[in-house]
Design an enzyme around this catalytic site. Structure first.
Site, PDB file in Angstrom:
ATOM      1  N   GLU A  48      18.948-130.130   7.567  1.00 58.93           N
ATOM      2  CA  GLU A  48      18.580-130.555   8.919  1.00 58.93           C
ATOM      3  C   GLU A  48      19.602-130.012   9.914  1.00 58.93           C
ATOM      4  O   GLU A  48      20.776-130.383   9.871  1.00 58.93           O
ATOM      5  CB  GLU A  48      18.522-132.078   9.021  1.00 58.93           C
ATOM      6  N   ARG A  74      22.135-131.353  18.596  1.00 58.49           N
ATOM      7  CA  ARG A  74      23.227-132.007  19.319  1.00 58.49           C
ATOM      8  C   ARG A  74      24.121-131.010  20.041  1.00 58.49           C
ATOM      9  O   ARG A  74      24.947-131.404  20.875  1.00 58.49           O
ATOM     10  CB  ARG A  74      24.067-132.839  18.344  1.00 58.49           C
ATOM     11  N   LYS A  90      12.206-141.793   9.314  1.00 60.60           N
ATOM     12  CA  LYS A  90      13.663-141.831   9.244  1.00 60.60           C
ATOM     13  C   LYS A  90      14.123-143.228   9.663  1.00 60.60           C
ATOM     14  O   LYS A  90      13.756-143.706  10.738  1.00 60.60           O
ATOM     15  CB  LYS A  90      14.245-140.775  10.175  1.00 60.60           C
TER      16      LYS A  90
END
Length: 213
Positions: free
Chosen positions: A47, A51, A135
């Site tokens: 993943e 960010r 998630k």
């Protein structure tokens, strides 16, 4: 692509490894050696979070140069993020939360998507739109395994990828839960090791992570 086909593709990706490294990367030039270290250690699903500004470029490089890897785009917050991840050729998209606009965009799109949840109301919003793999974030601060047990009860068809506060010390406990398909964590490839180019260390942590289930 139908919703059931997207669910099947997402299931297939998440079944490849018990741990999904959650990567925050500042320099896209480090993406390929990082991915090669993770794949060599046995973790093929990666993943890449959004960010940092380097996120999309890092994912693009891995998709192009490390075909053994299955790259997901994380920290997907908007329909625009989702659509860009789809155009990039990512294997999946994943989010720390959701909005109705994001759920609807992912329903209309082709890229498999796992929304982030924390509460029963979150799960209702997701389940009623066909999402059954979600998630759980932030897993430890949100109540840990006790909270996951409580959430799983009213939603027997939902499976979880817990992320947030999970590390080498508690990962096996999470993976032992029957509703957990995989876990996400940054401990395998922390930003400090990526910046240092500590590929051998990252490869060894990846190899250790494959033994947790």
């Amino acid at each position: 692509m139908s919703s059931s086909d997207k669910r099947a593709k997402l299931d297939a990706v998440f079944a490849l490894a018990p741990v999904i490294p959650v990567i925050t990367i500042d320099d896209a030039a480090q993406a390929v050696p990082l991915a090669r270290a993770l794949v060599s250690g046995g973790l093929r699903v990666i993943e890449i979070t959004l960010r940092t500004q380097a996120g999309f470029d890092a994912a693009r490089a891995i998709i192009s140069e490390v075909p053994e890897a299955r790259v997901g785009i994380g920290t997907v917050l908007t329909p625009a993020d989702y659509e860009r991840a789809a155009r990039l050729g990512a294997a999946f998209a994943i989010s720390p939360g959701f909005s109705i606009e994001l759920l609807d965009a992912a329903n209309a799109g082709e890229l498999p998507f796992a929304p982030g949840i924390q509460t029963p109301s979150d799960l209702i919003a997701c389940v009623t739109r066909g999402y059954e793999l979600v998630k759980f974030f932030p897993a430890v601060p949100a109540g840990g395994l006790a909270a996951l047990d409580a959430l799983a009860g009213p939603f027997p068809n939902v499976r979880f990828c817990p992320t947030g506060g999970i590390n080498a010390g508690n990962a096996a406990q999470w993976l032992a839960h029957k509703k957990v398909v995989a876990i996400g964590g940054s401990w395998v490839a922390p930003a400090s090791d990526i910046k240092a180019g500590a590929w051998a260390t990252i490869e060894q942590r990846a190899r250790e992570a494959t033994t947790l289930r």
